[in-house]
Enzyme design. Structure first.
Site, short mmCIF file in Angstrom:
data_model
loop_
_atom_site.label_atom_id
_atom_site.label_comp_id
_atom_site.label_asym_id
_atom_site.label_seq_id
_atom_site.Cartn_x
_atom_site.Cartn_y
_atom_site.Cartn_z
N THR A 28 0.80 -1.20 -0.06
CA THR A 28 -0.02 -0.13 -0.01
C THR A 28 0.87 1.36 -0.17
O THR A 28 1.86 1.27 0.47
CB THR A 28 -0.78 -0.14 1.42
N SER A 30 2.05 5.43 -2.16
CA SER A 30 2.33 5.80 -3.48
C SER A 30 3.40 5.02 -4.05
O SER A 30 3.28 4.96 -5.69
CB SER A 30 2.60 7.30 -3.33
N ASP A 83 6.38 -3.77 -1.10
CA ASP A 83 5.55 -2.97 -0.27
C ASP A 83 6.83 -1.81 0.04
O ASP A 83 7.89 -1.86 -0.22
CB ASP A 83 5.28 -3.42 1.13
N LYS A 96 6.66 1.19 9.27
CA LYS A 96 5.58 1.45 8.16
C LYS A 96 4.29 1.69 8.78
O LYS A 96 4.19 2.16 10.09
CB LYS A 96 5.44 0.01 7.50
N GLU A 105 -0.52 -5.22 5.92
CA GLU A 105 0.75 -5.34 5.32
C GLU A 105 1.72 -6.29 6.09
O GLU A 105 2.41 -7.18 5.28
CB GLU A 105 1.36 -3.83 5.37
N LYS A 123 13.71 7.74 2.64
CA LYS A 123 13.42 6.89 3.66
C LYS A 123 14.59 6.32 4.47
O LYS A 123 14.28 5.58 5.42
CB LYS A 123 12.26 5.77 2.92
O1 DER Z 1 1.61 2.84 5.02
C1 DER Z 1 2.55 2.28 4.57
O2 DER Z 1 3.18 1.20 5.27
C2 DER Z 1 3.11 2.58 3.26
O3 DER Z 1 3.81 1.51 2.52
C3 DER Z 1 4.06 3.73 3.63
O4 DER Z 1 4.63 3.50 4.55
C4 DER Z 1 4.83 4.03 2.38
O5 DER Z 1 4.19 4.83 1.44
P1 DER Z 1 4.88 5.80 0.18
O6 DER Z 1 5.28 4.78 -0.77
O7 DER Z 1 3.58 6.35 -0.27
O8 DER Z 1 5.91 6.52 0.87
#
Ligand code: DER
Length: 226
Positions: A28, A30, A83, A96, A105, A123
């Site tokens: 989940t 972007s 993910d 996360k 997840e 990140k």
């Molecule tokens: O909610 C989550 O764990 C998503 O993977 C998030 O942490 C990463 O989202 P992003 O790819 O939109 O930065």
């Protein structure tokens, strides 16, 4: 725009790893959004036969939109889960839950034979903890959970919704409490302690689940392995 391009690049790299016939855990967020779209393109152009196990309503609806056949953990365990993450440390421990989807997840990502994380380099951190740790909390347990978290040195904050009045309600009908810790020197111990609080459904610290991290950097996609 640069960050978005990085997300697209790393998502494409992950989508190219997918083999015909695989069952995929669909993360989940972007970054994974681009991965799922890339899978849809590969189904169209290469006619690969894959199935996806979503980790949220977001990834479920996107998979449907991309004509990725959906299955469940009841039918198949994923060969590969892909993910995103909010933080990644040098030992591939993650925070996360930025998208409030970390409960399913962690179930899907940890049940996969291989779990690959896709991130832009913003990140990557030396130590987890700048990003507050998301907890999925039963609404009725909100008060005792926040009291306990404070005793553990955390600063809890109920996550309020943007497009609805009041708190975020997760896909599993619970609250999200974001907890800021000063430092997280032992992520595995904290992950265990947080999940031991009655009323905490799951927390966003993921230790010992990721096998590989693909990072989009200014000079291409780098791969970090355990
Ligand atoms: O909610 C989550 O764990 C998503 O993977 C998030 O942490 C990463 O989202 P992003 O790819 O939109 O930065």
């Amino acid at each position: 725009q640069l960050i978005d391009d990085a997300k697209k690049e790393v998502a494409h790299e992950a989508a190219m790893m997918v083999e015909d016939g695989q069952v995929l855990g669909l993360g989940t967020g972007s970054t994974t959004h681009y991965f799922i779209q890339n899978l849809g393109e590969r189904i169209l152009t290469e006619e690969i036969e894959i199935m996806g196990i979503p980790t949220s309503y977001q990834s479920f609806f996107l998979a449907k939109e991309c004509n990725i056949p959906i299955t469940t953990l009841d039918e198949h365990l994923p060969d590969l889960a892909v993910d995103g993450a909010d933080e990644v440390d040098p030992n591939l421990n993650l925070i996360k839950g930025g998208g409030a989807a970390h409960t399913l997840e962690k179930i899907v990502d940890s049940s996969a034979s291989k779990f690959v994380v896709i991130v832009d380099e913003s990140k990557i951190v030396k130590e987890l903890g700048d990003f507050p740790v998301p907890l999925e909390v039963m609404p009725s347990a909100y008060r005792p959970v926040t009291d306990k978290v404070k005793l553990m040195g955390g600063v809890p904050q109920l996550r309020m919704a943007q497009m609805k009045d009041g708190p975020v309600i997760t896909d599993n009908h619970n609250f999200v409490v974001d907890v800021q810790f000063e430092k997280i020197p032992t992520p595995h111990e904290l992950e265990t302690a947080l999940n031991n609080i009655p009323g905490v459904v799951e927390n966003g610290i993921f230790t010992d689940v990721a096998n590989k991290v693909l990072v989009a950097t200014t000079d291409g996609v780098k791969s970090i392995k355990k």
